[in-house]
Scaffold this active site. Structure first.
Site, PDB file in Angstrom:
ATOM      1  N   LEU A 122     -37.822  85.933   5.260  1.00 13.08           N
ATOM      2  CA  LEU A 122     -38.706  87.093   5.697  1.00 13.08           C
ATOM      3  C   LEU A 122     -39.826  87.327   4.605  1.00 13.08           C
ATOM      4  O   LEU A 122     -40.877  87.831   4.646  1.00 13.08           O
ATOM      5  CB  LEU A 122     -37.706  88.647   5.420  1.00 13.08           C
ATOM      6  CG  LEU A 122     -36.923  89.103   6.608  1.00 13.08           C
ATOM      7  CD1 LEU A 122     -36.107  90.221   6.272  1.00 13.08           C
ATOM      8  CD2 LEU A 122     -37.782  89.147   7.663  1.00 13.08           C
ATOM      9  N   LEU A 123     -39.580  86.485   3.369  1.00 14.49           N
ATOM     10  CA  LEU A 123     -40.596  86.745   2.230  1.00 14.49           C
ATOM     11  C   LEU A 123     -41.570  85.533   2.269  1.00 14.49           C
ATOM     12  O   LEU A 123     -42.019  85.145   1.557  1.00 14.49           O
ATOM     13  CB  LEU A 123     -39.960  86.758   0.873  1.00 14.49           C
ATOM     14  CG  LEU A 123     -39.379  88.126   0.816  1.00 14.49           C
ATOM     15  CD1 LEU A 123     -38.504  88.087  -0.513  1.00 14.49           C
ATOM     16  CD2 LEU A 123     -40.302  89.327   0.715  1.00 14.49           C
ATOM     17  N   GLY A 124     -41.253  84.451   3.402  1.00 10.47           N
ATOM     18  CA  GLY A 124     -41.761  83.268   3.586  1.00 10.47           C
ATOM     19  C   GLY A 124     -43.395  83.337   4.723  1.00 10.47           C
ATOM     20  O   GLY A 124     -43.765  82.238   4.852  1.00 10.47           O
TER      21      GLY A 124
ATOM     22  N   TYR B 125     -19.987  74.181   3.390  1.00 12.22           N
ATOM     23  CA  TYR B 125     -21.349  73.797   4.042  1.00 12.22           C
ATOM     24  C   TYR B 125     -21.060  72.816   5.017  1.00 12.22           C
ATOM     25  O   TYR B 125     -20.541  71.800   5.006  1.00 12.22           O
ATOM     26  CB  TYR B 125     -22.371  73.513   2.916  1.00 12.22           C
ATOM     27  CG  TYR B 125     -22.805  74.542   1.940  1.00 12.22           C
ATOM     28  CD1 TYR B 125     -22.391  76.034   2.391  1.00 12.22           C
ATOM     29  CD2 TYR B 125     -23.623  74.449   1.127  1.00 12.22           C
ATOM     30  CE1 TYR B 125     -22.855  77.047   1.579  1.00 12.22           C
ATOM     31  CE2 TYR B 125     -24.202  75.450   0.247  1.00 12.22           C
ATOM     32  CZ  TYR B 125     -23.592  76.718   0.492  1.00 12.22           C
ATOM     33  OH  TYR B 125     -24.061  77.749  -0.199  1.00 12.22           O
TER      34      TYR B 125
END
Length: 324
Positions: A217-219, A53
């Protein structure tokens, strides 16, 4: 914060974990430190990262950010369950990645240095390695446990049969084996319900779902009129276009419920048997606070069925999902 055991282990973690993939590339270090401090104050103790990361190969930027945060107040180290991962390429030489004993040993030492700690609570293999025998990988991981550099071992992106192989090999060696598996799991991506989730439940492996909002997308992107997730990525827009009708219906369903879409998506995961702690990946502190509110969202059996109808899964575990 609600807590539970990580799989069959005695390790206790919060029901939501803090993911740090945005720290560095999208979240500057000061804001990342603010998020980590807030998470700790709110009772989050599972801090998840990976050596790759940070977007700059070989530098482990995100691990460095976490290490700097720990160094500022060393007492924080004993309050968190610190996890990282090994597999990705950390350089351009042939042995700078994957799961050879050579690379695992080196990667662990480098992560310890960047994280400014003498041990990793949960060391996760980030992906299956199709070029290295699992026996070699497990021997290297078990040695790190024996040396006290790693306390628990976990996996990520494993198939169900990979989990079975890993657990049975560990059993033959007289060692506990992996205690966690980190897989993508959300209302839009439910493939793990076929074999990964059943394997986790059978072996007592805690599932740590990542991408619980499916890249944003689900936010609630439709109602907010904003792009999704790391919006510079063209793939995000394509996914929204592909799922636009369902996402629109979902956001209306959430509005009728009176609960933000992100909280519903997280709450749905928390209702799934075998799920230990979804991994939140906030870019700003406000996103963390909104995610943590999902712990207070209770979904009834009828509401869960309505979400299943809106986002159908594969039909349950294999083989019944596709056979008799």
């Amino acid at each position: 914060m609600k807590h539970t055991n990580l799989g069959r282990s005695g390790l206790v973690v919060g029901r939501l974990g803090l993911g740090t993939m945005n720290f560095g590339p999208h979240t500057p270090e000061p804001e990342a430190h603010t998020i980590m401090s807030l998470a700790l104050d709110k009772g989050v103790n599972l801090f998840d990262t990976a050596n790759i990361y940070g977007a700059r190969m070989g530098e482990g930027v995100t691990e460095q950010i976490i290490g700097n945060w720990i160094a500022r107040v060393p007492a924080r180290r004993d309050r968190i369950v610190l996890t990282t991962k090994v597999y990705g390429m950390m350089g351009r030489t042939p042995n700078s990645g994957r799961l050879s004993a050579f690379h695992i040993k080196r990667a662990c030492e480098e992560s310890l240095r960047r994280l400014r700690t003498d041990h990793i609570d949960l060391f996760q293999v980030h992906h299956v390695d199709r070029t290295t025998p699992w026996e070699e990988t497990w021997q290297a991981l078990d040695l790190l446990v024996t040396q006290g550099k790693v306390t628990y071992v976990g996996t990520s992106n494993f198939a169900g049969w990979h989990l079975a192989r890993a657990q049975e090999h560990a059993r033959q060696c007289g060692t506990p084996g992996p205690v966690s598996e980190q897989s993508v799991y959300n209302l839009l991506e439910r493939t793990v319900e076929l074999e990964v989730l059943p394997a986790c439940r059978a072996y007592g492996i805690g599932l740590l779902p990542y991408s619980p909002l499916h890249g944003g997308l689900l936010g609630g992107p439709v109602r907010r009129g904003v792009a999704v997730g790391r919006t510079a990525e063209p793939a995000a827009g394509k996914r929204l276009k592909r799922h636009h009708e369902r996402i629109t219906a979902y956001e209306k369903w959430c509005a009728d419920l009176g609960t933000p879409p992100a909280q519903v998506a997280l709450a749905w995961l928390l209702h799934q048997p075998g799920v230990t702690a979804p991994i939140l990946g906030p870019r700003v502190a406000g996103q963390l606070e909104e995610g943590l509110a999902a712990l207070k969202v209770a979904l009834s059996s009828s509401q869960l069925k309505e979400l299943d109808a809106l986002f159908p899964g594969p039909g349950g575990p294999a083989p019944e999902a596709y056979a008799w």
